[in-house]
Enzyme design. Structure first.
Site, PDB file in Angstrom:
ATOM      1  N   HIS A 238      -7.452  -5.883  -0.719  1.00  0.00           N
ATOM      2  CA  HIS A 238      -6.327  -4.958  -0.792  1.00  0.00           C
ATOM      3  C   HIS A 238      -5.022  -5.741  -0.763  1.00  0.00           C
ATOM      4  CE1 HIS A 238      -4.054  -1.363  -0.533  1.00  0.00           C
ATOM      5  NE2 HIS A 238      -3.847  -1.371   0.768  1.00  0.00           N
TER       6      HIS A 238
ATOM      7  N   ASP B 141      -8.775  -4.372  -6.165  1.00  0.00           N
ATOM      8  CA  ASP B 141      -8.304  -3.643  -4.990  1.00  0.00           C
ATOM      9  C   ASP B 141      -9.111  -2.358  -4.794  1.00  0.00           C
ATOM     10  OD1 ASP B 141      -6.735  -2.178  -3.063  1.00  0.00           O
ATOM     11  OD2 ASP B 141      -5.021  -3.427  -3.606  1.00  0.00           O
TER      12      ASP B 141
ATOM     13  N   SER C 155       0.838  -1.194   0.000  1.00  0.00           N
ATOM     14  CA  SER C 155       0.000   0.000   0.000  1.00  0.00           C
ATOM     15  C   SER C 155       0.883   1.260   0.000  1.00  0.00           C
ATOM     16  CB  SER C 155      -0.957  -0.044   1.188  1.00  0.00           C
ATOM     17  OG  SER C 155      -1.976   0.909   1.045  1.00  0.00           O
TER      18      SER C 155
END
Length: 516
Positions: free
Chosen positions: A485, A455, A236
């Site tokens: 995610h 995602d 991320s």
């Protein structure tokens, strides 16, 4: 599993305060985002320091540690002393302590070095997260010391604090999707008061918690750990941090994975709009999957109607707290970070329809970093501080109001919420460093960039843009056709096999490999 999704939250961008122009040409953006590869002078003593590894204490409340349990005998912790201001590295008073954790490689005879993890946020605690999910990385641990850290401004590393727990309860419960001048004024005033609290409680570190300084900390970490190259696992926001590191230190990049990839070419508005679209896609996919197995699935109009009712009449949650529209929206978004949460979403919406807000409130609390004991981690305050130290854009309420229709078109459920999140940096006391980060990394070793088509938080297009921004010959792209995610921790054998082969053996996947 809540902690996994919680720590993977990526910023929707920082904003507000003074008016700014949000649209620019690619050429203008590139000109604005250039950073220098010339590192400021660093105190040589910092690189020569010896880490004192000891048994780890339990994670602190600031790191999201509410269990009171230490991570176990395999784990040891140390403190890295870094310059607070890399422009003035030789002042003894100008330093910051970076908390580290590691588990040594199990096959020392074939050890490659350290593998440094950043789990995103920005604001996620590596001290709390890595031990919690270490089973996912058992194979990697055979040849790597698994290492993570609380980045500057996070958790144990001078974590940014803004308000106390009771004030944060009120802050997150308040309406984050205002309508009309009075509501907008109240929102801007709340965010400005929050920023003032950050300055009052953490003003010393606020100018120095940006991503470029964190990247320099990682290079100091690499050197002190004794590694010639930085081997890296970024998730991320950790992909943005990794990209900035690769830009500053391309010759020091070892084997690196970017998973759940942030789009480095997007400004805060573009990023928030993409997230609105990403969460809308994830919600659509959830409803489609639910309908195949159950007759009790919520519809999008039903969810919108529930949120509207909560906007005017909250329902009981737990421990004397109510479920409000803002907390429910956050809880719904939280549940879309992983398919593992989809059943909770179905149950939570059904419960809320019947006047019971406990489950959605619990999910909303996870999004905001609130533990079951009522204490908040620094997750969201650190996220704000790092984002606002990075991005220079500040949008007014009037600018955001003009964009609300565009956001509603992207998502009828999340559009308003994402649009008004652009007040994130209203009244922030520190100027931002860039319009978008420079991640160009000519001369870097190959970086494996993994994008997930479903995602919600870092939409799939970000992976391609990251690959383009890294520059020719650097990125190796891999696509995962899945949900949630990130990709590595999804359980997909194809993804895990490709990543493990690269990190452990240096085997680069075939170009544009697809895993389903």
């Amino acid at each position: 599993m809540l902690a996994a999704a919680l720590l993977a939250v990526t910023s929707t961008g920082c904003t507000t305060g003074k008016s700014s122009t949000t649209q620019s040409s690619t050429a203008q953006t590139q000109a604005q985002t250039q950073t220098t590869r010339t590192a400021p002078p660093r105190n040589a003593d910092a690189a020569r320091q010896t880490l004192s590894w000891k048994a780890c204490p339990p994670p602190t409340a600031a790191e999201g540690g509410s269990s009171g349990r230490a991570p176990g005998p395999d784990w040891e912790c140390a403190t890295l002393h870094a310059p607070l201001d890399y422009a003035k590295p030789r002042s003894n008073a100008n330093s910051i302590d970076i908390a580290l954790i590691r588990a040594k490689a199990t096959d020392q005879a074939h050890r490659i070095g350290s593998l440094v993890f950043n789990f995103g946020g920005p604001g996620g605690s590596g001290i709390a997260t890595l031990p919690a999910f270490a089973d996912d990385y058992k194979k990697l641990r055979t040849r790597y010391d698994l290492v993570s850290f609380d980045p500057r401004g996070v958790g144990r590393s001078s974590g940014v604090t803004c308000l106390d727990d009771r004030q944060l309860d009120a802050y997150y419960a308040a309406d984050a999707t205002p309508s009309g001048p009075a509501g907008e004024k109240a929102l801007v005033e709340r965010v400005a008061a929050y920023a003032a609290g950050c300055e009052r409680n953490s003003g010393k570190v606020l100018p120095h918690v940006g991503t470029e300084n964190a990247a320099r900390d990682m290079d100091l970490m690499r050197e002190v750990l004794g590694d010639a190259k930085l081997h890296y696992f970024g998730v991320s926001y950790g992909t943005e941090l990794g990209g900035v590191y690769a830009h500053l230190f391309p010759d020091k990049v070892g084997r690196a994975l970017f998973d759940g990839v942030v789009d480095p070419s997007a400004d805060p508005v573009q990023s928030a709009l993409a997230q609105a679209q990403g969460f809308e896609l994830a919600l659509t996919n959830y409803m489609g999957a639910c309908a195949k197995t159950s007759d009790n699935c919520p519809t999008e109009p039903q969810i919108r109607a529930l949120l509207e009712r909560l906007g005017t009449k909250p329902i009981p949650g737990a421990a004397g707290r109510d479920l409000t529209r803002s907390l429910a929206t956050g809880g719904i978004a939280q549940s879309l970070y992983s398919k593992d949460f989809w059943d909770y979403l179905t149950e939570g919406i059904e419960d809320a329809e019947n006047g019971d807000g406990r489950l959605l409130l619990s999910l909303g609390d996870a999004m905001n970093g609130r533990g079951q004991d009522g204490h908040y981690s620094t997750l969201q305050s650190s996220l704000n501080a790092i984002t606002c130290a990075d991005f220079a854009q500040r949008y007014t309420a009037a600018e955001i109001e003009q964009r609300v229709p565009e956001f509603r078109k992207a998502s009828s459920v999340f559009g308003d919420f994402m649009a008004w999140s652009l007040t994130q940096c209203t009244g922030w006391p520190v100027k931002g460093a860039w319009q978008t980060p420079d991640v160009s990394a000519k001369g870097s070793a190959p970086i494996l960039v993994v994008g997930n088509t479903g995602d919600p938080a870092t939409p799939y297009g970000g992976a391609k843009h990251m690959a383009q921004e890294l520059g020719p010959g650097v990125a190796v792209e891999l696509t995962y056709r899945g949900e949630g995610h990130g990709a590595y921790d999804s359980g997909n054998a194809c993804v895990k096999g490709a990543v493990d082969a690269y990190l452990l053996d240096g085997t680069v996947p075939e170009p544009d490999k697809i895993c389903s």
